[in-house]
Design an enzyme around this catalytic site. Sequence first.
Site, PDB file in Angstrom:
ATOM      1  N   ASN A  25       0.864  -1.188   0.000  1.00  0.00           N
ATOM      2  CA  ASN A  25       0.000   0.000   0.000  1.00  0.00           C
ATOM      3  C   ASN A  25       0.896   1.231   0.000  1.00  0.00           C
ATOM      4  O   ASN A  25       1.508   1.550   1.010  1.00  0.00           O
ATOM      5  CB  ASN A  25      -0.879  -0.060   1.270  1.00  0.00           C
ATOM      6  CG  ASN A  25      -1.683   1.209   1.497  1.00  0.00           C
ATOM      7  OD1 ASN A  25      -1.779   2.055   0.608  1.00  0.00           O
ATOM      8  ND2 ASN A  25      -2.255   1.331   2.684  1.00  0.00           N
ATOM      9  N   TRP A  26       0.959   1.893  -1.138  1.00  0.00           N
ATOM     10  CA  TRP A  26       1.861   3.042  -1.259  1.00  0.00           C
ATOM     11  C   TRP A  26       1.304   4.292  -0.565  1.00  0.00           C
ATOM     12  O   TRP A  26       1.986   5.283  -0.435  1.00  0.00           O
ATOM     13  CB  TRP A  26       2.132   3.352  -2.732  1.00  0.00           C
ATOM     14  CG  TRP A  26       3.092   2.407  -3.384  1.00  0.00           C
ATOM     15  CD1 TRP A  26       3.514   1.187  -2.915  1.00  0.00           C
ATOM     16  CD2 TRP A  26       3.775   2.600  -4.637  1.00  0.00           C
ATOM     17  NE1 TRP A  26       4.408   0.626  -3.782  1.00  0.00           N
ATOM     18  CE2 TRP A  26       4.587   1.461  -4.859  1.00  0.00           C
ATOM     19  CE3 TRP A  26       3.775   3.621  -5.596  1.00  0.00           C
ATOM     20  CZ2 TRP A  26       5.391   1.322  -5.990  1.00  0.00           C
ATOM     21  CZ3 TRP A  26       4.567   3.472  -6.736  1.00  0.00           C
ATOM     22  CH2 TRP A  26       5.363   2.345  -6.927  1.00  0.00           C
ATOM     23  N   LYS A  27       0.026   4.261  -0.196  1.00  0.00           N
ATOM     24  CA  LYS A  27      -0.630   5.428   0.436  1.00  0.00           C
ATOM     25  C   LYS A  27      -0.442   6.665  -0.461  1.00  0.00           C
ATOM     26  O   LYS A  27      -0.395   6.520  -1.681  1.00  0.00           O
ATOM     27  CB  LYS A  27      -0.085   5.624   1.848  1.00  0.00           C
ATOM     28  CG  LYS A  27      -0.118   4.323   2.664  1.00  0.00           C
ATOM     29  CD  LYS A  27       0.129   4.511   4.125  1.00  0.00           C
ATOM     30  CE  LYS A  27       0.038   3.169   4.831  1.00  0.00           C
ATOM     31  NZ  LYS A  27       0.182   3.263   6.271  1.00  0.00           N
ATOM     32  N   HIS A  33      -9.354   1.345   5.334  1.00  0.00           N
ATOM     33  CA  HIS A  33      -8.047   1.520   5.979  1.00  0.00           C
ATOM     34  C   HIS A  33      -8.208   2.490   7.147  1.00  0.00           C
ATOM     35  O   HIS A  33      -8.973   3.451   7.068  1.00  0.00           O
ATOM     36  CB  HIS A  33      -7.020   2.048   4.973  1.00  0.00           C
ATOM     37  CG  HIS A  33      -5.631   2.012   5.513  1.00  0.00           C
ATOM     38  ND1 HIS A  33      -5.174   2.928   6.425  1.00  0.00           N
ATOM     39  CD2 HIS A  33      -4.622   1.138   5.308  1.00  0.00           C
ATOM     40  CE1 HIS A  33      -3.923   2.614   6.750  1.00  0.00           C
ATOM     41  NE2 HIS A  33      -3.569   1.540   6.086  1.00  0.00           N
ATOM     42  N   GLY A  51       2.921  -1.199   4.226  1.00  0.00           N
ATOM     43  CA  GLY A  51       2.921   0.217   3.871  1.00  0.00           C
ATOM     44  C   GLY A  51       4.316   0.682   3.506  1.00  0.00           C
ATOM     45  O   GLY A  51       4.811   0.418   2.410  1.00  0.00           O
ATOM     46  N   GLY A  52       4.970   1.343   4.443  1.00  0.00           N
ATOM     47  CA  GLY A  52       6.272   1.977   4.186  1.00  0.00           C
ATOM     48  C   GLY A  52       7.274   1.084   3.466  1.00  0.00           C
ATOM     49  O   GLY A  52       7.956   1.533   2.532  1.00  0.00           O
ATOM     50  N   SER A 111       3.702  -2.117  10.262  1.00  0.00           N
ATOM     51  CA  SER A 111       5.154  -2.203  10.483  1.00  0.00           C
ATOM     52  C   SER A 111       5.767  -3.537  10.079  1.00  0.00           C
ATOM     53  O   SER A 111       6.719  -4.006  10.707  1.00  0.00           O
ATOM     54  CB  SER A 111       5.498  -1.881  11.947  1.00  0.00           C
ATOM     55  OG  SER A 111       5.191  -0.530  12.228  1.00  0.00           O
ATOM     56  N   GLU A 138      -6.481   4.816   8.187  1.00  0.00           N
ATOM     57  CA  GLU A 138      -6.213   6.232   7.893  1.00  0.00           C
ATOM     58  C   GLU A 138      -7.440   6.896   7.283  1.00  0.00           C
ATOM     59  O   GLU A 138      -7.715   8.070   7.526  1.00  0.00           O
ATOM     60  CB  GLU A 138      -4.978   6.337   6.977  1.00  0.00           C
ATOM     61  CG  GLU A 138      -3.709   6.044   7.768  1.00  0.00           C
ATOM     62  CD  GLU A 138      -2.546   5.489   6.968  1.00  0.00           C
ATOM     63  OE1 GLU A 138      -2.581   5.528   5.726  1.00  0.00           O
ATOM     64  OE2 GLU A 138      -1.593   5.003   7.614  1.00  0.00           O
ATOM     65  N   GLU A 195      -5.043  -4.708  10.872  1.00  0.00           N
ATOM     66  CA  GLU A 195      -3.981  -3.726  11.032  1.00  0.00           C
ATOM     67  C   GLU A 195      -4.205  -2.953  12.327  1.00  0.00           C
ATOM     68  O   GLU A 195      -5.010  -1.997  12.349  1.00  0.00           O
ATOM     69  CB  GLU A 195      -3.987  -2.738   9.863  1.00  0.00           C
ATOM     70  CG  GLU A 195      -3.769  -3.390   8.526  1.00  0.00           C
ATOM     71  CD  GLU A 195      -3.198  -2.405   7.517  1.00  0.00           C
ATOM     72  OE1 GLU A 195      -2.118  -2.682   6.994  1.00  0.00           O
ATOM     73  OE2 GLU A 195      -3.814  -1.351   7.293  1.00  0.00           O
ATOM     74  N   GLY A 246       3.040   2.228  10.818  1.00  0.00           N
ATOM     75  CA  GLY A 246       4.061   3.257  10.663  1.00  0.00           C
ATOM     76  C   GLY A 246       4.834   3.572  11.932  1.00  0.00           C
ATOM     77  O   GLY A 246       5.569   4.566  11.986  1.00  0.00           O
TER      78      GLY A 246
END
Length: 256
Positions: A11-13, A98, A235-236, A214, A100, A168, A174
Amino acid sequence: MTGIRPLVAGNWKMNGLGSSLSELESLRARLETAPVPETNIMVCPPATLLSRAREAIKDSTIMLGAQDCNPLASGAHTGDISAEMLADAGATSVIVGHSERRHDHHESDALVHAKALAAYRAGMMAIICIGETEAQYREGKTLDVLRGQLEGSVPEGARAANTVVAYEPVWAIGTGLTPTPPEVAQVHGLIRSVLGQMLGDSEAGAMRLLYGGSVKPSNAANLLFVPDVNGALVGGASLKAEDFYEILSVYAGTQS
Ligand code: PGA
């Protein structure tokens, strides 16, 4: 192995410009020289890159996903993107709910449910995210919160073929923090049993349950071989092809 084909989705967000497509090309090249068979690999770039990403991964094993959709097919909703539009741009899956989005845009379980239905309507797979906040975790409410989110967000029409559930924990996203493998096992076991009550044991038993929060090359093997974990939402660490490949390659050599 459980017989369920794992899925590792990146997931590049809100990250990625045209120049970032080079990471997709590197991932593709890496998978061509060192494939990870029997594993589904997906990248979910921002909507602005979907069409170009589709070209970059054409004829490869990498699948394309999107990050959100409006529940409606079309209409006067400035700035929004429908599931049909995402499918038209090349996505075959879409992340919904998600944390976020639940936080930044006050998305309710009912809205997430409607978005999952929109994904099915457009012929896409829905990756439905659930997870407790740090306060809920500390108060020992994790299992109750997740049960409520599952009952509110997962539609009756959810099937193993069109739905993936991603657990999640909000406090793990993150932050570099993760639950322990036994905690993940307990939560994923509960998710599968709640889904069994909702959808029947055969669909729930075949549905992929991803862990997210993470996930990195250094902890992937610990988190991904936990019982009832069928992959990861990353993610990251999905932004760099090398890190993402290292994560998904924990599945190399696990085929029977
Ligand atoms: P992270 O994000 O891997 O950067 O923690 C995971 C996610 O939000 O999907």
